[in-house]
Design a protein around this motif. Structure first.
Motif, short mmCIF file in Angstrom:
data_model
loop_
_atom_site.label_atom_id
_atom_site.label_comp_id
_atom_site.label_asym_id
_atom_site.label_seq_id
_atom_site.Cartn_x
_atom_site.Cartn_y
_atom_site.Cartn_z
N ASP A 86 46.95 -5.47 41.88
CA ASP A 86 47.50 -4.48 40.96
C ASP A 86 48.79 -4.96 40.31
N SER A 87 49.32 -6.07 40.80
CA SER A 87 50.56 -6.61 40.22
C SER A 87 50.35 -6.93 38.75
N GLY A 88 51.36 -6.62 37.95
CA GLY A 88 51.26 -6.90 36.53
C GLY A 88 52.28 -6.05 35.79
N VAL A 89 52.19 -6.07 34.47
CA VAL A 89 53.06 -5.24 33.65
C VAL A 89 52.23 -4.12 33.05
N TYR A 90 52.67 -2.90 33.26
CA TYR A 90 51.97 -1.72 32.77
C TYR A 90 52.69 -1.21 31.53
N PHE A 91 51.99 -1.21 30.42
CA PHE A 91 52.56 -0.76 29.15
C PHE A 91 52.01 0.62 28.80
N CYS A 92 52.91 1.42 28.27
CA CYS A 92 52.53 2.70 27.71
C CYS A 92 52.72 2.61 26.19
N ALA A 93 51.87 3.27 25.44
CA ALA A 93 52.00 3.28 23.99
C ALA A 93 51.67 4.67 23.47
N SER A 94 52.26 5.02 22.34
CA SER A 94 51.96 6.33 21.77
C SER A 94 51.80 6.23 20.26
N SER A 95 51.09 7.21 19.72
CA SER A 95 50.90 7.26 18.27
C SER A 95 50.65 8.69 17.85
N GLN A 96 50.80 8.93 16.58
CA GLN A 96 50.46 10.25 16.05
C GLN A 96 48.95 10.40 16.02
N HIS A 97 48.48 11.64 16.10
CA HIS A 97 47.05 11.89 16.04
C HIS A 97 46.71 12.21 14.59
N LEU A 98 45.97 11.30 13.96
CA LEU A 98 45.69 11.45 12.54
C LEU A 98 44.25 11.83 12.24
N GLY A 99 43.42 11.86 13.27
CA GLY A 99 42.03 12.22 13.05
C GLY A 99 41.13 11.01 12.90
N GLN A 100 39.85 11.29 13.01
CA GLN A 100 38.87 10.20 12.99
C GLN A 100 38.88 9.47 11.66
N GLY A 101 38.81 8.16 11.74
CA GLY A 101 38.74 7.34 10.54
C GLY A 101 40.08 6.96 9.95
N ARG A 102 41.16 7.48 10.51
CA ARG A 102 42.48 7.14 10.00
C ARG A 102 43.27 6.41 11.07
N THR A 103 44.03 5.42 10.65
CA THR A 103 44.81 4.64 11.61
C THR A 103 46.29 4.91 11.40
N GLY A 104 47.04 4.71 12.43
CA GLY A 104 48.48 4.85 12.34
C GLY A 104 49.11 3.63 12.96
N GLU A 105 50.24 3.78 13.59
CA GLU A 105 50.88 2.67 14.27
C GLU A 105 51.04 3.03 15.74
N LEU A 106 50.74 2.06 16.57
CA LEU A 106 50.86 2.22 18.01
C LEU A 106 52.20 1.65 18.43
N PHE A 107 53.02 2.47 19.07
CA PHE A 107 54.34 2.05 19.51
C PHE A 107 54.30 1.83 21.02
N PHE A 108 54.70 0.66 21.45
CA PHE A 108 54.68 0.32 22.86
C PHE A 108 56.05 0.47 23.50
N GLY A 109 56.04 0.83 24.77
CA GLY A 109 57.25 0.79 25.57
C GLY A 109 57.49 -0.62 26.07
N GLU A 110 58.60 -0.81 26.78
CA GLU A 110 58.97 -2.14 27.26
C GLU A 110 58.16 -2.56 28.48
N GLY A 111 57.45 -1.62 29.07
CA GLY A 111 56.61 -1.96 30.21
C GLY A 111 57.28 -1.72 31.54
N SER A 112 56.45 -1.50 32.55
CA SER A 112 56.91 -1.39 33.94
C SER A 112 56.26 -2.53 34.70
N ARG A 113 57.09 -3.41 35.21
CA ARG A 113 56.54 -4.54 35.98
C ARG A 113 56.34 -4.10 37.42
N LEU A 114 55.12 -4.25 37.91
CA LEU A 114 54.79 -3.90 39.29
C LEU A 114 54.48 -5.17 40.06
#
Lengths: 117, 115
Positions: A86-114
């Motif tokens: 399970d060791s590794g870096v765990y990243f979380c990312a978030s984006s706005q919900h724009l609906g099917q067929g539309r893309t936005g930008e995925l913003f990543f956190g700095e990660g949690s190293r386990l």
């Protein structure tokens, strides 16, 4: 505006112990994703929340991993009991919900190293 | 099974020259492709994207080319600058679903720009 924040930045635990990682997405982002990068390999998708609902958890490795997003705000990812792989870096990312067929930008956190010893 | 592959783990280029990063994918259902840049101890940051209806997208010094028939994309950085030294990840997704953010990543290419 605050970005995606993750806590802790680094956690060292022994095999068999429990660890909980936390992610605070950008305010107003309904989409929240967890990813993991193991041993310098590719970043792998774990799961996707839309608000408090799990949209897709197909990437979760096994039932030792539990993700929650109560209230549709922050999310936690618990590993219990932790194994060496399970060791590794765990990243979380978030984006706005724009609906099917539309893309936005995925913003990543700095990660949690386990690190599991 | 790795659906997105970056076969070059590292690339060294002189400042001012062109950096060319390559990426291959196997799943013909992918219709949206992205490049992310990652510095040590930071999360990946979005660089540039391209949808499958295009074969080229340009943003400043960065250009992404898509060859659908070959299932291949590349990122060109011209001219390369020392600040471009980072790990570059290729990623692919499906716009047609509601999970475009479910990205399949390659293993990354470490770019080092030398003076």
């Amino acid at each position: 505006e605050a970005g995606v924040t993750q806590f802790p930045s680094h956690s060292v635990i022994e095999k068999g112990q429990t660890v909980t990682l936390r992610c605070d997405p950008i305010s107003g982002h309904d989409n929240l994703y967890w990813y993991r990068r193991v041993m310098g390999k590719e970043i792998k998708f774990l799961l996707h929340f839309v608000k408090e609902s799990k949209q897709d958890e197909s990437g979760m490795p096994n039932n030792r991993f539990l993700a929650e997003r109560t209230g549709g705000t922050y999310s936690t990812l618990k590993v219990q009991p932790a194994e060496l792989e399970d060791s590794g870096v765990y990243f979380c990312a978030s984006s706005q919900h724009l609906g099917q067929g539309r893309t936005g930008e995925l913003f990543f956190g700095e990660g949690s190293r386990l690190t599991v010893l | 099974d790795q659906q997105v592959k970056q076969n070059s783990p590292s690339l060294s280029v002189q400042e001012g020259r062109i950096s060319i990063l390559n990426c291959d994918y196997t799943n013909s259902m992918f219709d949206y492709f992205l490049w992310y840049k990652k510095y040590p101890a930071e999360g990946p940051t979005f660089l540039i994207s391209i949808s499958s209806i295009k074969d080229k997208n340009e943003d400043g010094r960065f250009t992404v080319f898509l060859n659908k028939s070959a299932k291949h994309l590349s990122l060109h950085i011209v001219p390369s600058q020392p600040g471009d030294s980072a790990v570059y990840f290729c990623a692919a997704s499906k716009i047609s679903t509601d999970s475009w953010g479910k990205l399949q990543f390659g293993a990354g290419t470490q770019v080092v720009v030398t003076p």
